[in-house]
Scaffold this motif. Structure first.
Motif: not given
Length: 404
Positions: A217, A222, A267-270
């Motif tokens: 990231h 991100n 990114t949306e599912a850390q």
């Protein structure tokens, strides 16, 4: 300098004794007299690796010098320096059965002082699986210490170079794009050309003279799809095509003809690791979907063993080999005895001499150590426990193996 001098003298004496037995009787008598009077004149003659011996035989003698003395051996003269750094030298060591398997680990190290409130530190460890020696690999000066936190370690696959890539600077806890390249036979470091961007928790693996970086990231957290390749010989980076998915904290494995990027999360599912993987083919120049490859994302380590992708976990049937054609796993062996979870796995050697090194947590806390190590030959031999000395049982963030 005194310690170096004595070590060089020991190397010279060993090669002199070995070369004695290659000579004729007359030549042996001459050499015996010369060896007895060696304090009276120079040790080596210009243009000869070992006086009185053909260079071909001399390299055979030098090839049997233990790897821990290679750096001192190179300091004897230009001829020895060139010989020890050559591909022919590595081939002779292998043919003579003198090669040593060394695993390099970026691992947590005891913090300086009392450890209270201090930033944790990382160190580069060299575990010699042939001799059993574990040691810290030091850089050339204060500016190189300590190893960045969470740095990635990869062997370029050329039998010579190991790279320490990226990580976080201990003082600022900010990502660095530095790359430090170790010439393993020479024992020397150099700074490589910096990585084109700053990224954290990326996948990293090496092969065919390259070090590959994918995912991770950026500084805004991100997750990334981009990938890079670093050539150890050219000291140059090149961009690879983007992966089809964002992959933060992926596992990277280099297999013949390409690179496998497995697991990771967008990114949306850390932290929600996926089981999917994709492969970059060096010939086709693109990533292709491999489907759901990773068996148990949180507890499985992937490694390249003898040119095959292996998955390593604990318990019965914990070691498996990926069959790309059938898109299925084939059971190879049970996991290491006593291991609770795999922390890091690395393939060692190649061909008939390939093996698997595993560093993992131990289930029996009474052993007094949180971690242990094991080795298994790829042919299916039983697991062998590798003793981990005190001070070397810190968590391992990355690792790579080189046959010296």
């Amino acid at each position: 300098m005194g310690a170096v001098k004595h070590e060089v003298e020991d190397v010279y004496a060993a090669t002199a004794r070995a070369s004695f037995f290659y000579d004729s009787k007359d030549k042996q008598q001459e050499r015996a007299m010369a060896m007895g009077a060696e304090e009276e004149g120079p040790r080596l003659e210009l243009g000869e690796l070992i006086p009185g011996l053909p260079d071909d035989v001399a390299i055979e003698c030098l090839a049997r010098v233990p790897s821990r003395s290679h750096r001192s051996t190179r300091r004897v003269c230009r001829g020895w320096r060139g010989a020890v750094g050559s591909a022919e030298f590595r081939r002779r060591r292998s043919a003579a059965g003198a090669a040593e398997d060394v695993v390099f680990l970026v691992q947590a190290a005891p913090a300086a002082g009392d450890g209270k409130g201090s930033t944790p530190e990382c160190a580069l460890t060299a575990a010699n699986l042939t001799t059993g020696e574990w040691r810290r690999v030091e850089g050339p000066g204060e500016a190189w210490q300590p190893v960045p936190l969470f740095a990635q370690c990869a062997a370029a696959g050329d039998g010579r170079h190991v790279a320490v890539v990226g990580g976080w600077e201990p003082d600022t806890l900010r990502p660095t794009n530095d790359i430090r390249v170790l010439d393993v036979p020479a024992g020397t470091w150099r700074r490589g050309r910096q990585m084109p961007d700053n990224r954290s928790f990326f996948g990293c693996a090496g092969g065919d003279g390259n070090v590959y970086v994918a995912g991770g990231h950026d500084e805004s957290k991100n997750a990334l799809r981009s990938a890079l390749a670093y050539s150890a010989a050219a000291d140059a980076w090149r961009a690879l095509p983007d992966m089809s998915e964002e992959r933060d904290e992926p596992q990277l494995v280099v297999a013949p003809g390409g690179v496998l990027a497995a697991s990771g999360y967008p990114t949306e599912a850390q932290g929600a690791f996926r089981r999917t993987a994709e492969r970059y083919a060096a010939t086709g120049g693109a990533w292709t979907d491999e489907g759901e490859v990773v068996p148990d994302t949180g507890e499985t380590c992937l490694a390249s063993v003898g040119g095959k992708v292996w998955a390593v976990g604990a318990g019965k049937g914990g070691v498996r080999e990926w069959d790309g054609a059938a898109r299925a796993w084939r059971e190879v062996a049970d996991g290491p005895p006593g291991m609770e979870a795999c922390v890091k796995a690395a393939g060692v050697g190649n061909g008939n001499g390939a093996a698997l090194f595993v560093f993992g947590t131990v289930a029996d806390a009474a052993e007094g150590s949180r971690h242990s190590a094991w080795v298994m030959e790829a042919g299916g031999a039983p697991w062998r426990r590798v003793p981990v000395p005190s001070g070397f049982d810190g968590f391992v963030y990355s690792g790579a193996a080189v046959r010296v």
